[in-house]
Scaffold this active site. Structure first.
Site, PDB file in Angstrom:
ATOM      1  N   TYR A   1       0.823  -1.223   0.000  1.00 17.31           N
ATOM      2  CA  TYR A   1       0.000   0.000   0.000  1.00 17.31           C
ATOM      3  C   TYR A   1       0.850   1.263   0.000  1.00 17.31           C
ATOM      4  O   TYR A   1       0.429   2.301  -0.500  1.00 17.31           O
ATOM      5  CB  TYR A   1      -0.948  -0.028   1.202  1.00 17.31           C
ATOM      6  CG  TYR A   1      -2.228   0.747   0.993  1.00 17.31           C
ATOM      7  CD1 TYR A   1      -2.981   0.573  -0.166  1.00 17.31           C
ATOM      8  CD2 TYR A   1      -2.696   1.632   1.951  1.00 17.31           C
ATOM      9  CE1 TYR A   1      -4.164   1.266  -0.357  1.00 17.31           C
ATOM     10  CE2 TYR A   1      -3.881   2.329   1.772  1.00 17.31           C
ATOM     11  CZ  TYR A   1      -4.603   2.151   0.621  1.00 17.31           C
ATOM     12  OH  TYR A   1      -5.769   2.842   0.432  1.00 17.31           O
TER      13      TYR A   1
ATOM     14  N   LYS B   1      -3.713   8.091   3.220  1.00 19.28           N
ATOM     15  CA  LYS B   1      -4.868   7.778   4.063  1.00 19.28           C
ATOM     16  C   LYS B   1      -4.648   8.259   5.499  1.00 19.28           C
ATOM     17  O   LYS B   1      -5.605   8.671   6.177  1.00 19.28           O
ATOM     18  CB  LYS B   1      -5.148   6.279   4.046  1.00 19.28           C
ATOM     19  CG  LYS B   1      -5.707   5.766   2.734  1.00 19.28           C
ATOM     20  CD  LYS B   1      -7.072   6.367   2.417  1.00 19.28           C
ATOM     21  CE  LYS B   1      -7.694   5.730   1.193  1.00 19.28           C
ATOM     22  NZ  LYS B   1      -9.014   6.321   0.851  1.00 19.28           N
TER      23      LYS B   1
END
Length: 262
Positions: A161, A168
């Site tokens: 990720y 995020k």
């Protein structure tokens, strides 16, 4: 059994709706089933797809052209909303379903090599845009309005990720500061942290399967990566009046994975 009318009489803007497999689409459908008047948005080449996909919702909603990184689009958003809702109408809910990170440079084990230009773009689109969108909508928001965004648990570092995890984390912090600054006006700001879902965006992440496999053995309730309904329902609950004193919160919809140590 018919769906409860949790959102009856409410006007909801759902941004970032593209494919009918997207979380945004599921939220728009769920909100309509719960009685809301829904508007959806997208921009650029994806806008044509969104207009076509909108016809698959229970009631075809207005489709707005909105690039949350374009100052002109943001400045004109209140007037565009009033064209559809009426001059005296308010916006009861805003859903931020927007994120982007270049998969070729920022994801799939490229954290140490990610160039700043691409990182900056990912943070602007995925995190800063929550503030930009909320401020643009603020003239139509009021006491009881709810802003809900979507995240993927940024409290830990995930395989593959990489810089989207950083973006995020910025989104999650942004939501807390928005909750702080808008609380006096009765505006709630919360996030829903969903487990890995087989959306178009997720499929673009190199090695996404590595994340999916973790949920098969560690989520106490199990996890269906093709089922967007649990996430959509959680978002709609936060858009409703069921959580009048909840803001700055992250609600996990991940089968309980986040609470397990191993």
């Amino acid at each position: 059994m018919s769906a409860p009318q949790l959102l009856a009489g409410k006007n909801i803007l759902v941004t970032g709706v593209t494919m009918d497999s997207s979380i945004g689409f599921a939220i728009a459908r769920c909100a309509q089933e719960y009685g809301a008047r829904v508007l959806i948005s997208n921009f650029g080449q994806a806008l044509r797809i969104t207009r076509r996909i909108a016809k698959r919702l229970p009631e075809e909603p207005p489709v707005l052209e909105l690039d949350v990184t374009d100052p002109e689009h943001l400045a004109g958003l209140p007037d565009v909303l009033r064209e559809h809702l009426g001059d005296d109408a308010r916006l009861d809910g805003v859903v931020h379903s927007i994120a982007y990170g270049n998969p070729e440079t920022l994801l799939g084990g490229k954290f140490l090599d990610g160039p700043w230009e691409d990182v900056a773009r990912a943070i602007e689109v995925s995190a800063y845009s929550l503030k930009a969108l909320t401020v643009a909508c603020r003239p139509l928001l009021g006491d009881g309005s709810s802003v809900v965004g979507l995240t993927f648990d940024a409290s830990v570092a995930w395989p593959v990720y990489d810089w989207m995890g950083v973006a995020k984390a910025g989104l999650e912090s942004t939501s807390r500061y928005l909750a702080r600054d808008l609380g006096a006006d009765g505006i709630r700001v919360n996030l829903v942290s969903a487990g890995p879902l087989r959306t178009l965006a997720a499929k673009a992440i190199p090695g996404f399967e590595d994340l999916e496999t973790m949920w098969k053995t560690r989520a106490p309730l199990g996890w269906d990566n093709a089922d967007t309904q649990p996430t959509a329902r959680a978002v709609c609950a936060l858009l409703s009046d069921l959580f009048p004193a909840t803001t700055g919160e992250i609600v996990h919809v991940d089968g309980g994975f986040h609470a397990m140590g191993a």
